[in-house]
Design a protein around this motif. Structure first.
Motif, mmCIF file in Angstrom:
data_model
loop_
_atom_site.group_PDB
_atom_site.id
_atom_site.type_symbol
_atom_site.label_atom_id
_atom_site.label_comp_id
_atom_site.label_asym_id
_atom_site.label_seq_id
_atom_site.Cartn_x
_atom_site.Cartn_y
_atom_site.Cartn_z
ATOM 1 N N TYR A 99 27.262 74.233 38.892
ATOM 2 C CA TYR A 99 27.088 73.296 39.837
ATOM 3 C C TYR A 99 26.895 74.286 40.944
ATOM 4 N N SER A 100 28.501 74.708 41.365
ATOM 5 C CA SER A 100 28.686 75.324 42.803
ATOM 6 C C SER A 100 27.368 77.207 42.753
ATOM 7 N N VAL A 101 27.960 77.701 41.845
ATOM 8 C CA VAL A 101 26.466 79.116 41.592
ATOM 9 C C VAL A 101 24.958 78.245 41.549
ATOM 10 N N PHE A 102 25.094 78.188 41.164
ATOM 11 C CA PHE A 102 23.307 77.188 40.907
ATOM 12 C C PHE A 102 22.637 76.292 42.367
ATOM 13 N N THR A 103 23.895 75.499 42.850
ATOM 14 C CA THR A 103 23.422 74.798 44.129
ATOM 15 C C THR A 103 23.419 75.969 45.650
ATOM 16 N N GLY A 104 24.430 77.512 45.914
ATOM 17 C CA GLY A 104 23.973 78.718 46.108
ATOM 18 C C GLY A 104 23.563 79.189 46.229
ATOM 19 N N LEU A 105 22.343 79.199 44.355
ATOM 20 C CA LEU A 105 21.212 79.891 44.530
ATOM 21 C C LEU A 105 19.928 79.585 44.873
ATOM 22 N N THR A 106 19.998 77.796 45.606
ATOM 23 C CA THR A 106 18.631 77.530 45.477
ATOM 24 C C THR A 106 18.473 77.707 46.661
ATOM 25 N N ALA A 107 19.307 78.298 48.199
ATOM 26 C CA ALA A 107 19.389 79.202 49.159
ATOM 27 C C ALA A 107 18.374 79.713 48.888
ATOM 28 N N TYR A 113 8.024 75.981 42.361
ATOM 29 C CA TYR A 113 9.039 75.598 41.403
ATOM 30 C C TYR A 113 10.156 76.331 41.025
ATOM 31 N N SER A 114 10.503 77.020 42.296
ATOM 32 C CA SER A 114 11.793 77.597 42.061
ATOM 33 C C SER A 114 12.381 77.308 43.137
ATOM 34 N N GLY A 115 12.170 75.716 43.260
ATOM 35 C CA GLY A 115 13.478 74.954 43.750
ATOM 36 C C GLY A 115 14.035 74.196 42.971
ATOM 37 N N PHE A 116 12.906 73.431 41.868
ATOM 38 C CA PHE A 116 13.052 72.574 40.976
ATOM 39 C C PHE A 116 13.630 72.764 40.189
ATOM 40 N N GLY A 117 13.894 74.477 38.998
ATOM 41 C CA GLY A 117 14.282 74.976 38.389
ATOM 42 C C GLY A 117 15.688 75.213 38.698
ATOM 43 N N LEU A 118 15.950 75.583 39.598
ATOM 44 C CA LEU A 118 17.395 76.027 40.046
ATOM 45 C C LEU A 118 18.251 74.464 40.303
ATOM 46 N N ARG A 119 17.607 73.452 40.799
ATOM 47 C CA ARG A 119 17.758 72.039 41.077
ATOM 48 C C ARG A 119 18.735 71.275 39.680
ATOM 49 N N PHE A 120 17.758 71.894 38.691
ATOM 50 C CA PHE A 120 17.573 71.461 37.710
ATOM 51 C C PHE A 120 18.943 71.583 36.648
ATOM 52 N N LEU A 121 18.978 73.649 37.403
ATOM 53 C CA LEU A 121 20.112 73.570 36.787
ATOM 54 C C LEU A 121 21.273 73.362 37.071
ATOM 55 N N THR A 122 21.743 73.393 38.420
ATOM 56 C CA THR A 122 22.999 72.313 39.624
ATOM 57 C C THR A 122 22.907 71.394 38.503
ATOM 58 N N LEU A 194 21.087 77.650 54.036
ATOM 59 C CA LEU A 194 22.196 78.434 54.829
ATOM 60 C C LEU A 194 23.228 77.002 53.642
ATOM 61 N N LEU A 195 22.827 76.204 54.596
ATOM 62 C CA LEU A 195 22.726 74.094 53.350
ATOM 63 C C LEU A 195 23.937 74.935 52.667
ATOM 64 N N PHE A 196 22.635 75.272 51.702
ATOM 65 C CA PHE A 196 22.538 75.242 50.437
ATOM 66 C C PHE A 196 23.995 76.566 50.135
ATOM 67 N N VAL A 197 23.882 77.424 51.067
ATOM 68 C CA VAL A 197 24.418 78.538 50.254
ATOM 69 C C VAL A 197 26.176 77.964 50.355
ATOM 70 N N SER A 198 26.077 77.723 52.066
ATOM 71 C CA SER A 198 27.511 76.348 52.537
ATOM 72 C C SER A 198 28.416 75.423 50.983
ATOM 73 N N ALA A 199 27.252 74.982 50.189
ATOM 74 C CA ALA A 199 27.658 73.688 49.174
ATOM 75 C C ALA A 199 28.158 74.831 48.297
ATOM 76 N N ALA A 200 28.111 75.923 47.908
ATOM 77 C CA ALA A 200 28.709 76.484 46.731
ATOM 78 C C ALA A 200 30.210 76.665 47.130
ATOM 79 N N LEU A 201 31.395 76.183 48.175
ATOM 80 C CA LEU A 201 32.204 76.573 48.046
ATOM 81 C C LEU A 201 33.009 75.899 47.028
ATOM 82 N N PRO A 202 31.989 74.926 46.382
ATOM 83 C CA PRO A 202 33.632 74.495 45.458
ATOM 84 C C PRO A 202 34.043 75.673 44.533
ATOM 85 N N ALA A 203 32.892 76.330 44.178
ATOM 86 C CA ALA A 203 33.091 77.503 42.935
ATOM 87 C C ALA A 203 34.922 77.968 43.189
#
Length: 462
Positions: A99-107, A113-122, A194-203
């Motif tokens: 969930y951390s990696v795919f949150t960051g990749l949502t950026a 379609y790409s936003g939906f796919g990345l949020r689904f994987l998150t 940048l918001l989604f990148v910052s939310a990847a820190l839980p990794a």
């Protein structure tokens, strides 16, 4: 004489008073829980920006908001099954990483379609973490404190919500009017990225899980590794400054159970009951909270929604602590049932107090009914979440515990998908029309628990 290995582990854990080991474990599991809450709710603040940036319709916006919830259905079921077969610790660290990696990749998403796919994987990671985290913590706790500590775990959720509000305020509310940030090398970057990148820190939490956590003694005993189970129990006792009483063999090993086990005669009723409760709480909670920034904004009775959401998060904390007290005093079943019913009542109150609404001439319109109703709904809804997380692991045996958690949570996330989409479809008529089904779902779920639930307070895990 052959002994049941889960009862034996429970006997040993019950002799170890809660201490430093349990506090540290709660902090680590709670950190993962808080980050889970942050990742789930962050889409609520980015959705209005993405509607404008990508030209989303009401339907596509609802689908994007629900994408991670759809992924959580898969995550709940798959990772619950995986944890019962291959262990809790491995599943725990993988789900947090996913969930951390795919949150960051949502950026990096460029459209629906790409936003939906990345949020689904998150969501696959988020759902798995919820199923595994509660199983992991519950299998380290003494019977008399288990319910309270599982509610404490869920009390980390509003901390995650507050983190999401803070990050959204920094990257969305404090930017220039064009919503762009000038960065070296990268140039102008949208704040929501940048918001989604910052939310990847839980990794980074994965390193803590790998170095500080070990497999649960229940899982080790169930799979026949008596020596390793005793080593874990000894380490727990020594960390708390207590003497260790070893498990005595021989023990009976049990293979991991599948979904079919949940519907055998001894578990069927409780499986259906708790699945209905999960459906109700998810339908109501996500239907309300995914759209809450728009609801609060439309009410016209408050100023900055960011300060308002901080207040909502703060009010949720005493909701959790009240539930933590009650699950050990009056029981899991009445606490969950009553809190669900009151969640529905107060959801109706703040819905009926929206501008232009005069439901049956009750005169609920205005700031204080809206303000008080929303805060009370938040208090009881999050208290109900704490109670349901304390209740669910106790309904299933060790070889089906994560599977049972995952199944119930997956059913709930089906409702979590339906709730925001239905609310989005109905909101054009009125906010009262959109919120009434959500309030009704809370009440129905509470009634089902009160009518068909069984009390587990004081019972050892089996």
């Amino acid at each position: 004489m052959e002994r049941n290995e889960a009862v034996t582990v429970s006997d040993v854990l019950d002799r170890i008073p809660v201490g430093r080991f349990h506090h540290r474990l709660l902090a680590i599991c709670g950190g993962a829980w808080a980050f889970d809450g942050m990742e789930v709710i962050i889409i609520s603040f980015t959705l209005p920006v993405l509607i404008g940036a990508w030209g989303l319709s009401g339907l596509t916006a609802g689908l994007l908001g629900a994408a991670s919830l759809m992924g959580m259905i898969v995550g709940n079921w798959w990772w619950g099954w995986y944890a019962d077969r291959h262990g809790r610790k491995g599943a725990f660290q993988w789900t947090v990483l996913i969930y951390s990696v795919f949150t960051g990749l949502t950026a990096l998403s460029v459209g629906f379609y790409s936003g939906f796919g990345l949020r689904f994987l998150t969501g696959i990671g988020l759902g798995g973490a919820l199923a595994v985290d509660t199983s992991y913590l519950s299998e380290h706790l003494p019977t008399e404190r288990r319910g309270r500590y599982l509610v404490y775990l869920d009390a980390f959720w509003p901390i995650g919500n507050v983190l999401a509000v803070a990050l959204a305020w920094v990257f969305l509310a404090q930017l220039p009017t064009n919503g762009m940030v000038a960065l070296p090398v990268l140039g102008a970057v949208e704040g929501w990225r940048l918001l989604f990148v910052s939310a990847a820190l839980p990794a980074l939490l994965v390193f803590v899980i790998r170095s500080q956590l070990h497999e649960t003694p229940y899982f080790l005993a169930r799979t026949g590794d008596l020596e390793a189970a005793n080593d874990r129990l000894k380490a727990i006792a020594e960390t708390n400054g207590e003497e260790h009483t070893p498990i005595e063999g021989p023990i009976t090993t049990r293979p991991a159970a599948g979904i079919r086990r949940l519907f055998e005669a001894d578990l069927r009723k409780r499986t259906v009951m708790i699945a209905v409760a999960w459906f109700a709480i998810n339908f109501g909670y996500y239907g309300v909270f995914i759209w809450l920034p728009q609801t609060v904004g439309a009410s016209g009775v408050v100023g900055s929604i960011y300060g308002y959401f901080i207040l909502i998060g703060v009010v949720q904390i005493p909701g959790y602590f009240s539930a933590a007290y009650l699950v050990e005093r009056v029981g899991r079943k009445p606490t969950l049932g009553v809190y669900l019913v009151l969640s529905g009542v107060f959801t109706f109150v703040f819905a009926a107090s929206m501008p232009g609404v005069d439901f049956l001439g009750l005169g609920l319109a205005g700031f204080w009914p809206f303000f008080g109703g929303l805060l009370a709904a938040s208090f009881f809804t999050l208290g109900a979440w704490g109670a349901i997380y304390a209740y669910t692991p106790e309904l299933f045996p060790t070889n089906a515990r994560a599977t049972g958690n995952g199944f119930a949570g997956g059913v709930g996330k089906i409702a979590a998908v339906i709730g925001p989409i239905l609310a989005g479809a109905l909101v054009s008529r009125s906010y009262l029309v959109a919120l009434l089904p959500l309030a009704a779902a809370f009440v129905v779920g509470g009634v089902v628990v009160l009518a068909f639930g069984r009390e587990t307070m004081g019972e050892p895990l089996t």
